[in-house]
Design a protein around this motif. Sequence first.
Motif, short mmCIF file in Angstrom:
data_model
loop_
_atom_site.label_atom_id
_atom_site.label_comp_id
_atom_site.label_asym_id
_atom_site.label_seq_id
_atom_site.Cartn_x
_atom_site.Cartn_y
_atom_site.Cartn_z
N SER A 15 0.95 -1.24 -0.02
CA SER A 15 -0.05 -0.13 0.30
C SER A 15 0.78 1.17 0.00
N ASP A 16 2.13 1.25 0.34
CA ASP A 16 3.11 2.26 0.32
C ASP A 16 4.28 2.01 -0.38
N PRO A 17 4.85 2.88 -0.92
CA PRO A 17 6.12 2.48 -1.68
C PRO A 17 7.25 1.99 -0.75
N ARG A 18 7.52 2.35 0.49
CA ARG A 18 8.47 1.92 1.16
C ARG A 18 7.95 0.82 1.93
N GLU A 19 6.79 0.12 1.82
CA GLU A 19 6.46 -0.90 2.91
C GLU A 19 7.18 -2.23 2.59
N THR A 20 7.72 -2.67 1.54
CA THR A 20 8.62 -3.47 1.54
C THR A 20 9.85 -3.43 2.13
N ALA A 21 10.46 -2.27 2.25
CA ALA A 21 11.70 -2.01 3.16
C ALA A 21 11.50 -2.21 4.87
N THR A 22 10.28 -1.56 4.64
CA THR A 22 9.71 -1.81 6.44
C THR A 22 9.67 -3.17 6.88
N ARG A 23 9.11 -4.02 5.91
CA ARG A 23 8.97 -5.41 6.28
C ARG A 23 10.05 -6.27 6.46
N ALA A 24 11.10 -5.79 5.46
CA ALA A 24 12.63 -6.45 5.47
C ALA A 24 13.37 -6.15 6.92
N ALA A 25 13.16 -4.69 7.16
CA ALA A 25 13.87 -4.08 8.50
C ALA A 25 13.26 -4.94 9.60
N ALA A 26 11.90 -5.07 9.69
CA ALA A 26 11.18 -5.89 10.73
C ALA A 26 11.41 -7.16 10.84
N GLY A 27 12.18 -7.70 9.88
CA GLY A 27 12.54 -9.28 9.83
C GLY A 27 11.67 -10.03 9.25
N GLU A 28 10.52 -9.38 8.40
CA GLU A 28 9.41 -10.04 7.96
C GLU A 28 9.68 -10.48 6.51
N ASP A 29 8.96 -11.38 5.87
CA ASP A 29 9.22 -11.77 4.47
C ASP A 29 8.81 -10.77 3.44
N PRO A 30 10.03 -10.09 2.64
CA PRO A 30 9.66 -8.86 1.73
C PRO A 30 9.38 -9.25 0.43
N ARG A 31 9.13 -10.52 0.17
CA ARG A 31 8.74 -10.78 -1.28
C ARG A 31 7.23 -10.71 -1.44
N PRO A 32 7.07 -10.25 -2.85
CA PRO A 32 5.72 -9.95 -3.40
C PRO A 32 4.61 -10.82 -2.92
N ARG A 33 3.50 -10.19 -2.69
CA ARG A 33 2.23 -11.17 -2.44
C ARG A 33 1.23 -10.15 -2.58
N LEU A 34 -0.21 -10.74 -2.88
CA LEU A 34 -1.05 -9.85 -3.25
C LEU A 34 -1.87 -9.95 -2.25
N VAL A 35 -2.21 -8.77 -1.43
CA VAL A 35 -2.95 -8.52 -0.28
C VAL A 35 -3.88 -7.45 -0.48
N PRO A 36 -5.02 -7.30 0.22
CA PRO A 36 -6.02 -5.97 0.15
C PRO A 36 -5.13 -4.83 0.61
N LEU A 37 -5.38 -3.69 -0.31
CA LEU A 37 -4.76 -2.62 -0.10
C LEU A 37 -5.27 -1.95 1.19
N ASN A 38 -4.67 -0.78 1.62
CA ASN A 38 -5.18 -0.20 2.98
C ASN A 38 -6.64 0.67 2.69
N TRP A 39 -6.96 0.69 1.56
CA TRP A 39 -8.00 1.65 1.40
C TRP A 39 -9.04 0.49 0.66
N ASP A 40 -9.03 -0.45 0.88
CA ASP A 40 -9.87 -1.51 0.03
C ASP A 40 -11.07 -1.70 0.80
N GLN A 41 -11.90 -0.71 0.62
CA GLN A 41 -13.34 -0.65 1.41
C GLN A 41 -14.39 -1.52 0.41
N ARG A 42 -14.56 -2.41 0.57
CA ARG A 42 -15.40 -3.43 -0.32
C ARG A 42 -16.89 -2.84 -0.64
N HIS A 43 -17.41 -2.29 0.45
CA HIS A 43 -18.97 -1.95 0.18
C HIS A 43 -19.04 -0.66 0.68
#
Length: 887
Positions: A728-756
């Motif tokens: 959802s944010d251009p720097r999100e991948t770097a933030t995940r990597a710095a936190a020790g999380e998996d930085p590889r691409p995956r498809l998830v709902p974006l932060n503003w994904d209001q369905r209805h």
Amino acid sequence: MTAGARRSISLFVFFSLISLVLTTTVSAQTPGRITGRIVDPNNEPLIGANVLLLGTTIGAAADANGHYFILNIPPGTYDVRISSIGYQTKVIQDVLVSANQTTSINVTLDDQVIEIDEVTVIADRPLVDTRQTSSVAILGRDDIDRLPVQELSEIVNLQAGVIDGHFRGGRIGEVQYQVDGVTINNPYDNSASLRLDRSILEEVQVVSGTFDAEFGQAMSGVVNAVLRTGSEERLDYGFESYVGEFVSPRDTDLFPYIDRVRPTTIQNHQFNISGPLLFPRTTFLLNLRYYQNRNYFYGERRFAPTDSSDFEQGIYTGTGDGAIVPMAPFEEWSLMAKVTNKSLRNMQFSYQAITNSVEQQHYNHAFRLNPDGMRTQNRYSIVHGVDFTHTLSNRVYYNFSLRQNYFDYSDYVFEDVFDPRYLEAGPPKGDRNYELGAFVQGVDLGRFIQKTDSYIAKGAVTAQVTNHHLIKIGGEFQTSKIKFGQPGVLVTTTLDGVETLIPRVDHPDYPGVQVYYPYSIAAYAQDRIEWHDLTIRAGIRFEFFDANATVPSDLQNPANAIDGAPESNPRPTTTKAAWAPRVGVSYPVTDRASVFFSYGHFYQMPGLGDMYSNSDYSVLDELQAGGITYGVLGNPDLKPEFTTQYEFGLKSELTPFLGLDLSLYYKDIRDLLGVEFVETYAAAEYARLTNVDFGNVTGGTISFVYRGFDFVNAMLDYTFQMAKGNSSDPRETATRAAAGEDPRPRLVPLNWDQRHTLNATVSLYKPNDYSITTIVQFGNGMPYTPTVGSGFGAELETNSGRKPSFVLVDVRGEKNISIGGIDFNMFARIFNLFNARTVNGFIFGDTGSPFYSLDTMGNAALLTDPSRFHRPRRIEFGISFNNFIRM
């Protein structure tokens, strides 16, 4: 305003006046047109029949087939007179002309056997425009006046497919905002540089679907605000004034001190005057507005920034006066001025200027006991320039616009980094054992400025080349000076055992203000084909961009600091070019319904602030040594982001009172701004921005428009969409990597994904008497990432939870009254009528609620922060007055 800004604007005004002398014309870049066919009772064409827009010199004559075309009509409402010798004259009143749209008027004139008065009829405004080839919402002055809104952004957010500034699932900054057809976007972040009050708006167009090749530097939508103009026939003048406050007396546990009565928390005072000037066929419009909102965040001035407490002994000495003060005040002055001249036949010239001056503060909960330590944000912006139009014939005209968009933003406590008050106060400090860590001394040391000075030239030629083809060919050039960064840094250090601040300006370790000079060029060709009821809009756009900067020639040796590695030197960024085809088709299936399809490629350069920020790769000279955090480096050599958009839909008048607009859409989004990790020859690694993120949006909207009686209007629209992407944010991948999380691409709902999302508007009104309008908004909540516990590994799958659903209700009521023979309008507005508290705001990841957390100790201060809740109920009362003098 700085001296440099004054010089820049003065030079532009000077050259604008020169162009005024050398050129002959002007009007908005976004006129509409009227077309149709005039026949007799036997359906035979009336050759030479005259069509005239009353009160203007705009008109046309019917050709050999009875067809007529009137181009270059400023948006608005007109009375149209149709006449022919030997036939009865007709006047059609209240004909609505919208920017970039076609209004059709087909007329049958009866034989005139005796001398009688002309026949007058009221134009029918279609419930839906079956000629549209995509989703477009058009709101005229009357529509805007009845809504409980004040700003352009509030109008936009009421449209189907728009959620908190996100158009059909796109990121913020993917929308082109225009005034009279010319951009007002700040290229630093692709946001609108102006706040536009409804009092200056003649019409607003919101294109949330595919859009014509005329529009560029946008991937999700276009908003075009058409400004009002003065009249040659009368002098109009008026004012509007209202006051208000936030009313939620039982919620002092959520909003401290809100129970106190402050009827002038909100103030708005606006004056306007327009009409003819002394010069021939010259009109003017002047609008001045002052707005103040002290907001609903309050703090106690218990401490002053220069206080000094003994934290070791737990002695906190405050010298504040104890006053309860606003902590998010907002104050704005705005001015709009416009002069138009039509003294030369078929030519029009105008100069317009819109300016905002804003001073505000953003709420910072940590300063709730030391409010004088917060930073102040100042913003000055002006968009001004000349427009001219020359009508060569009733089938051909050309126009040209020249604009300067100037934006000046600052964010600090004191302007000068060497101001002694910084040293007297020092950095902000607090003790978690006292008032949950609230700051009891010091000032915020953050400092930032951003200035943009853009010059835009835009022109086009429009020709009705045949009865069925309207061709428009145009181009645009924009050059900008982008200036941003920290105007000096205050570094905390220890000298002789004493903590002190040292100002740094343009220090190698603390880069100062950066300046860049990008430019862009665009050209387009657009054909609007209207054959019977079939409409085709096809076009192609060419975009060219030069960042005019440098990047390392070898990214594996970015600072040229690795011994034995291939040499790396700064090289110029490459120019970027793209072709964007677009097509839309509307095909009638009945006389009151049509299906439409549209497809297009849309390119947009990322915000230049992201591209240029932290883009000095020489800072990586000690990268291989480790232990230094460089953040995500910028990249001036980015490609444009790219979206392919498809839309299919149906527009139909189901009954004479009920209209339907249904659309289904899909967006394939590529080359979004994201982060890549680059490994050097020395096996060290750094992160930088590049075109790597992606996403897609699938959705649909259905809208109903109801006009059953003269005093009832209603509209209902529902949007379903799924917006997914890898971040959802251009720097999100770097933030995940710095936190020790998996930085590889995956498809998830974006932060503003209001369905209805559901919007409903109901208006009850009697013209020139009263009106009541209610807006109801429903949303099922945007996603969030749940957590279990705290610390490493506490977060569950990204955006796998949903924030609570919400309902917002806003109401506006007005009543016309006469006092001493003068008509006034009294009105009241209530926003958030039922005091909804959770509207896609902050929530705790461990509970999904903003009210409580399982970690009460760790979130103790946050649990007292009022900014985690939606704005409380707001009530406003006002009066307006409008009058005119016939000239």
